[in-house]
Design an enzyme around this catalytic site. Structure first.
Site, short mmCIF file in Angstrom:
data_model
loop_
_atom_site.label_atom_id
_atom_site.label_comp_id
_atom_site.label_asym_id
_atom_site.label_seq_id
_atom_site.Cartn_x
_atom_site.Cartn_y
_atom_site.Cartn_z
N CYS A 1 -53.49 -34.29 87.72
CA CYS A 1 -52.26 -35.08 87.76
C CYS A 1 -51.66 -35.02 89.17
O CYS A 1 -51.49 -33.94 89.73
CB CYS A 1 -51.33 -34.48 86.71
N GLU A 2 -51.39 -36.18 89.74
CA GLU A 2 -50.95 -36.17 91.14
C GLU A 2 -49.51 -35.70 91.31
O GLU A 2 -49.08 -35.43 92.42
CB GLU A 2 -51.15 -37.56 91.78
N HIS A 3 -48.78 -35.58 90.20
CA HIS A 3 -47.40 -35.10 90.31
C HIS A 3 -47.32 -33.59 90.43
O HIS A 3 -46.44 -33.06 91.09
CB HIS A 3 -46.58 -35.53 89.09
N HIS A 4 -48.21 -32.89 89.70
CA HIS A 4 -48.11 -31.43 89.65
C HIS A 4 -49.40 -30.73 90.09
O HIS A 4 -49.45 -29.51 90.16
CB HIS A 4 -47.80 -30.97 88.22
N GLN B 1 -53.05 -41.35 85.04
CA GLN B 1 -53.95 -41.84 83.99
C GLN B 1 -54.07 -43.36 84.01
O GLN B 1 -55.14 -43.92 83.79
CB GLN B 1 -53.47 -41.35 82.62
N HIS C 1 -52.26 -33.83 79.08
CA HIS C 1 -51.77 -33.48 80.41
C HIS C 1 -51.21 -32.06 80.40
O HIS C 1 -50.24 -31.80 79.69
CB HIS C 1 -50.68 -34.46 80.86
N CYS D 1 -49.47 -30.69 82.49
CA CYS D 1 -48.08 -30.66 82.97
C CYS D 1 -47.11 -30.92 81.82
O CYS D 1 -45.91 -30.68 81.96
CB CYS D 1 -47.87 -31.66 84.11
#
Ligand SMILES: Nc1nc2c(ncn2[C@@H]2O[C@H](COP(=O)(O)OP(=O)(O)OP(=O)(O)O)[C@@H](O)[C@H]2O)c(=O)[nH]1
Ligand SMILES: [Zn+2]
Length: 188
Positions: free
Chosen positions: A76-79, A118, A146, A148
């Site tokens: 996941c590119e956020h976390h 995703q 996910h 996260c």
């Protein structure tokens, strides 16, 4: 990939969280993580289209080909924690432009091995196939969990996110779409 830079950054993070990066259990961790990043972000250095060899065949198959339950791990590119699950990839070949079944799974892997969303994973798989094989249509469904959302934050283990993308005939033809979805569901 700049592995020495990753190693320095991981050492900094360990210090920042109050750990001793030189203690026995941690001393090789920056090196290990650099090696791991090279593996899990391998897709940043590859073009997914390269996998899609086209096999021109005399016998023209212009019906649905669907590979389902292709397992994948992405980040996941956020976390930068994993999201993982299954991708289902179907296409209707045109002009005998067939590819190897394993090549569809290779496309999924290459696109998954990047910091990802995703939604983007799903549409990139479809668009890669459209570009290279110019088929009558493509359908991609991705289901994923996910980390996260499970190990932190909202903490909802078991919650699944489903995304789907259709291109070509699947956009207009509800029957073709329903047939593909029924095959994806088959045996569950
Ligand atoms: N659309 C989409 N969202 C994602 C994906 N992976 C993670 N997210 C979401 O990205 C959002 C980031 O939200 P932020 O509010 O910036 O971050 P946060 O404070 O850590 O959010 P919480 O997870 O709600 O604690 C969260 O809602 C995640 O669930 C993905 O692949 N697609
Ligand atoms: Zn996340």
């Amino acid at each position: 990939m700049d592995k020495p830079k990753i190693e320095r950054a991981i050492r900094d993070i360990l210090e920042a969280i109050g750990e001793d990066p030189d203690r026995e259990g941690l001393k090789d961790t920056p090196k290990r993580i650099a090696r791991m990043y090279e593996e899990i972000f391998l897709g940043l250095e590859a073009d997914p289209k390269e996998h899609l060899d086209i096999y021109f065949q005399d016998e023209k198959h212009e019906e649905l080909v669907l590979v389902k339950d292709i397992s994948f791990y992405s980040s996941c590119e956020h976390h930068l924690v994993p999201f993982y699950g299954k991708a289902h990839v179907g296409y209707i070949p045109k002009d005998g432009k067939l590819t190897g079944l394993s090549k569809l799974a290779r496309v999924v892997d290459t696109i998954a091995k990047r910091p990802q969303l995703q939604e983007r994973l799903t549409s990139m798989i479809a668009d890669t196939i459209v570009e290279k094989l110019q088929p009558h249509g493509v359908i991609v469904v991705v289901e994923a969990e996910h980390m996260c959302m499970t190990m932190r934050g909202v903490k909802k283990p078991g919650a699944k996110t489903l995304t789907s993308v259709v291109r070509g005939v699947f956009q207009k033809d509800a029957k073709a779409r329903a047939e593909a979805m029924a095959l994806i569901d088959f045996g569950r």
